[in-house]
Write an enzyme that holds these catalytic residues in place. Structure first.
Site, PDB file in Angstrom:
ATOM      1  N   GLU A  70       0.521   0.229  -5.578  1.00 27.24           N
ATOM      2  CA  GLU A  70      -0.608   1.052  -5.137  1.00 27.24           C
ATOM      3  C   GLU A  70      -1.826   0.679  -5.976  1.00 27.24           C
ATOM      4  O   GLU A  70      -1.755   0.651  -7.200  1.00 27.24           O
ATOM      5  CB  GLU A  70      -0.266   2.544  -5.292  1.00 27.24           C
ATOM      6  CG  GLU A  70      -1.431   3.487  -5.136  1.00 27.24           C
ATOM      7  CD  GLU A  70      -2.164   3.372  -3.780  1.00 27.24           C
ATOM      8  OE1 GLU A  70      -1.504   3.258  -2.737  1.00 27.24           O
ATOM      9  OE2 GLU A  70      -3.415   3.385  -3.793  1.00 27.24           O
ATOM     10  N   GLY A  85       4.509   7.140  -1.184  1.00 26.78           N
ATOM     11  CA  GLY A  85       5.876   6.639  -1.332  1.00 26.78           C
ATOM     12  C   GLY A  85       6.795   6.854  -0.145  1.00 26.78           C
ATOM     13  O   GLY A  85       7.996   6.616  -0.251  1.00 26.78           O
ATOM     14  N   GLY A  86       6.246   7.276   0.996  1.00 30.27           N
ATOM     15  CA  GLY A  86       7.093   7.506   2.176  1.00 30.27           C
ATOM     16  C   GLY A  86       7.834   6.238   2.604  1.00 30.27           C
ATOM     17  O   GLY A  86       9.054   6.228   2.754  1.00 30.27           O
ATOM     18  N   LYS A  87       7.078   5.145   2.778  1.00 27.47           N
ATOM     19  CA  LYS A  87       7.715   3.900   3.233  1.00 27.47           C
ATOM     20  C   LYS A  87       8.577   3.314   2.117  1.00 27.47           C
ATOM     21  O   LYS A  87       9.608   2.710   2.376  1.00 27.47           O
ATOM     22  CB  LYS A  87       6.661   2.863   3.649  1.00 27.47           C
ATOM     23  CG  LYS A  87       5.606   3.357   4.617  1.00 27.47           C
ATOM     24  CD  LYS A  87       6.082   3.438   6.022  1.00 27.47           C
ATOM     25  CE  LYS A  87       4.982   3.893   6.975  1.00 27.47           C
ATOM     26  NZ  LYS A  87       4.166   5.051   6.587  1.00 27.47           N
ATOM     27  N   CYS A 146       0.887  -1.174   0.000  1.00 23.20           N
ATOM     28  CA  CYS A 146       0.000   0.000   0.000  1.00 23.20           C
ATOM     29  C   CYS A 146       0.922   1.221   0.000  1.00 23.20           C
ATOM     30  O   CYS A 146       1.124   1.848   1.043  1.00 23.20           O
ATOM     31  CB  CYS A 146      -0.896   0.004   1.227  1.00 23.20           C
ATOM     32  SG  CYS A 146      -1.754  -1.558   1.509  1.00 23.20           S
ATOM     33  N   CYS A 151      -1.955   4.084  10.903  1.00 25.81           N
ATOM     34  CA  CYS A 151      -1.885   5.347  11.638  1.00 25.81           C
ATOM     35  C   CYS A 151      -3.197   5.526  12.405  1.00 25.81           C
ATOM     36  O   CYS A 151      -3.755   6.613  12.483  1.00 25.81           O
ATOM     37  CB  CYS A 151      -1.583   6.528  10.722  1.00 25.81           C
ATOM     38  SG  CYS A 151      -2.691   6.675   9.342  1.00 25.81           S
TER      39      CYS A 151
HETATM   40  N1  SAM Z   1       2.699   3.701   2.687  1.00 29.40           N
HETATM   41  C1  SAM Z   1       2.330   5.024   2.224  1.00 29.40           C
HETATM   42  C2  SAM Z   1       3.414   6.008   2.585  1.00 29.40           C
HETATM   43  O1  SAM Z   1       4.172   5.751   3.521  1.00 29.40           O
HETATM   44  O2  SAM Z   1       3.546   7.020   1.880  1.00 29.40           O
HETATM   45  C3  SAM Z   1       0.997   5.431   2.772  1.00 29.40           C
HETATM   46  C4  SAM Z   1      -0.070   4.412   2.520  1.00 29.40           C
HETATM   47  S1  SAM Z   1      -1.674   4.839   3.055  1.00 29.40           S
HETATM   48  C5  SAM Z   1      -1.597   4.629   4.741  1.00 29.40           C
HETATM   49  C6  SAM Z   1      -2.602   3.465   2.514  1.00 29.40           C
HETATM   50  C7  SAM Z   1      -2.655   3.233   1.021  1.00 29.40           C
HETATM   51  O3  SAM Z   1      -3.476   2.093   0.769  1.00 29.40           O
HETATM   52  C8  SAM Z   1      -3.248   4.385   0.234  1.00 29.40           C
HETATM   53  O4  SAM Z   1      -2.374   4.786  -0.788  1.00 29.40           O
HETATM   54  C9  SAM Z   1      -4.524   3.796  -0.368  1.00 29.40           C
HETATM   55  O5  SAM Z   1      -4.792   4.265  -1.666  1.00 29.40           O
HETATM   56  C10 SAM Z   1      -4.238   2.314  -0.384  1.00 29.40           C
HETATM   57  N2  SAM Z   1      -5.471   1.482  -0.356  1.00 29.40           N
HETATM   58  C11 SAM Z   1      -6.751   1.885  -0.183  1.00 29.40           C
HETATM   59  N3  SAM Z   1      -7.575   0.835  -0.245  1.00 29.40           N
HETATM   60  C12 SAM Z   1      -6.823  -0.254  -0.453  1.00 29.40           C
HETATM   61  C13 SAM Z   1      -7.105  -1.634  -0.624  1.00 29.40           C
HETATM   62  N4  SAM Z   1      -8.342  -2.095  -0.562  1.00 29.40           N
HETATM   63  N5  SAM Z   1      -6.071  -2.454  -0.845  1.00 29.40           N
HETATM   64  C14 SAM Z   1      -4.808  -1.992  -0.883  1.00 29.40           C
HETATM   65  N6  SAM Z   1      -4.481  -0.703  -0.728  1.00 29.40           N
HETATM   66  C15 SAM Z   1      -5.475   0.163  -0.510  1.00 29.40           C
END
Ligand code: SAM
Length: 467
Positions: free
Chosen positions: A145, A125-127, A121, A242
């Site tokens: 993503e 792109g932070g992680k 997920c 989070c």
């Molecule tokens: N890891 C990212 C970072 O550090 O920049 C932040 C990720 S954010 C917490 C969660 C991500 O999961 C989002 O980009 C979102 O679009 C995606 N997402 C939403 N629904 C999802 C699903 N059903 N399955 C997988 N990913 C999903």
């Protein structure tokens, strides 16, 4: 409502490890804004470069994030838009608690081996940029993503980071079932109810409800169940959110331990980091809670597991990879310093630069996933010249002979606005535009003007005349 926090949220947190209602509410009322960033070790190599960047962002000095080797707090938030280093990918603006992923990975994974890692997920792109900085160059990161528009943003941020060992995909978690036993490390930074970010983004509170917490919890279970087959035996799963809610944190750990052969991995954490260890009642799993009233960062939760069950292995079909000819290679060598093991691969009109593992895996990955980007795009090969791509400028793979033009701050910002900074230069043809040694992009210098090749979609839109 208490402060701006939903009463149902506060009530649901009572009794959780490390939760203190009074200080939790106070820290949300105070609403201090914390700014932190993580330097790009591939681009910021010397102490002097690091000092230059940090002092340009904060006159009074940046402070280390305790659990990160490259993370810093800034005393105030500068305008990143007007900082050429930001556009050069010299750093990533990242919330400090999230940077703890570094400690979790270093504690659980043998990073000297060639690894296949998945950030499921991944947008924005932070992680992924953090993982890329931790993995060795013989390893590969698949940054995935599911949402198309967010996958585009992820690809831009990965390009800016500049590494050739990352593949960006745009797939649903269930598609990874086609890659059984493939990854050594899977990171799931799950979509969640977001309560950990309420101090930073109070408007997120309006979207919070107990029902949404339950929906998020169910979605997290679905995502985990979908992707777990893709983890190797003895591979590491890192799960984070989070959210403060136990339904998305501790209860997910128990659910994982109940349904899969996963061994929870406790981490050693210095006491003075003030991270709270939480141990689940049912299955004794350790997780780590980050409370904004206890440390300098937003709300975060993370836990690590090792897969103990046998995993299937992916079936590989023979796939042909195209190669480029000696003449093309000769042309490219005028531009690119190819590290050992890296290869060129033609793709449609373009030439890609792929790290050794990406190069050996990409054909197979393409059979199973929708690949948005692989490695670094070198550019298009014409008969006599390479039309260099923006990704190449930001990659650190260029030979020293490529002509460069060094810009001062004003000229760099004009360049980033896709204007002609009116440089007086003897350079003709393609030139790498730089700010303080840091590549920003390409320009083509003609006798009477400059063609600015900075990507239109990335250009600075804000007015810079008052700077
Ligand atoms: N890891 C990212 C970072 O550090 O920049 C932040 C990720 S954010 C917490 C969660 C991500 O999961 C989002 O980009 C979102 O679009 C995606 N997402 C939403 N629904 C999802 C699903 N059903 N399955 C997988 N990913 C999903």
């Amino acid at each position: 409502m208490s402060n701006h926090l939903p009463a149902a949220l506060i009530d649901s947190l009572e009794g959780l490890s490390g939760f203190n209602r009074t200080s939790f509410e106070q820290v949300h009322t105070a609403a201090e804004k914390i700014t932190s960033l993580r330097l790009n070790p591939m681009k910021v190599r010397t102490a002097a470069e690091q000092e230059n960047i940090l002092s340009s962002l904060s006159a009074t000095g940046a402070q280390r994030v305790p659990w990160s080797t490259t993370g810093y707090y800034l005393p105030q938030r500068p305008s990143f838009t007007f900082d050429p280093y930001f556009h050069a990918g010299a750093y990533y603006v990242q919330e400090a608690s999230s940077m703890f992923l570094e400690h979790a990975v270093r504690s659980t994974v043998a990073l000297d081996r060639p690894l296949k890692a998945l950030d499921l997920c991944a947008a924005p792109g932070g992680k992924s940029t953090l993982l890329q900085s931790l993995l060795n160059s013989n390893s590969m990161l698949v940054a995935n993503e599911v949402i198309k528009a967010r996958a585009a943003l992820l690809a831009d941020n990965i390009s800016k980071w500049g590494a050739a060992n990352v593949v960006v995909s745009n797939n649903d978690p269930r598609d990874f079932g086609r890659l059984p036993g493939y990854f050594d490390l899977v990171v799931i930074d799950a979509p969640c109810s977001g309560s950990g970010l309420f101090r930073r983004d109070p408007e997120l509170v309006t979207e919070w409800s107990p029902e949404n917490v339950m929906l998020c919890s169910q979605r997290q279970q679905r995502i985990l169940a979908d992707v777990l087959p893709a983890l190797k035996e003895d591979g590491v799963l890192i799960y984070s959110t989070c959210s403060f809610s136990k339904e998305e944190d501790e209860e997910i750990l128990d659910w994982l331990a109940d349904h899969f052969e996963l061994e929870n991995i406790p981490l050693e954490i210095p006491d003075d980091w003030n991270i709270v260890t939480t141990v689940t009642h049912k299955r004794n799993c350790s997780g780590y809670r980050f409370y904004p009233d206890r440390l300098k960062g937003e709300g975060f939760f993370i836990a690590c597991f090792r897969k103990r069950s046998m995993a299937d292995t992916v079936k590989r079909k023979e796939a042909k990879t195209a190669a480029i000819g000696a003449k093309e290679r000769e042309l490219l060598s005028q531009w690119i310093q190819l590290p050992e093991g890296y290869t060129y691969q033609p793709h449609q009109e373009d030439i890609l630069i792929l790290s050794s593992m990406v190069s050996s895996e990409i054909a197979m990955l393409q059979q199973h996933l929708y690949i948005r980007k692989a490695g670094v795009k070198a550019g298009q090969l014409g008969k006599k010249e390479l039309i260099p791509d923006h990704q190449l400028a930001l990659s650190n793979l260029l030979v020293d002979q490529v002509p460069v033009i060094d810009l001062d701050l004003k000229a760099a910002l004009q360049y980033l606005r896709k204007e002609d900074p009116g440089i007086d230069t003897t350079v003709r043809g393609w030139a790498l535009m730089r700010y303080e040694q840091m590549a920003l992009g390409w320009a083509k210098i003609l006798p009477n003007r400059m063609n600015n090749y900075y990507p239109k979609e990335l250009r600075i839109l804000k007015d810079i005349s008052g700077l």
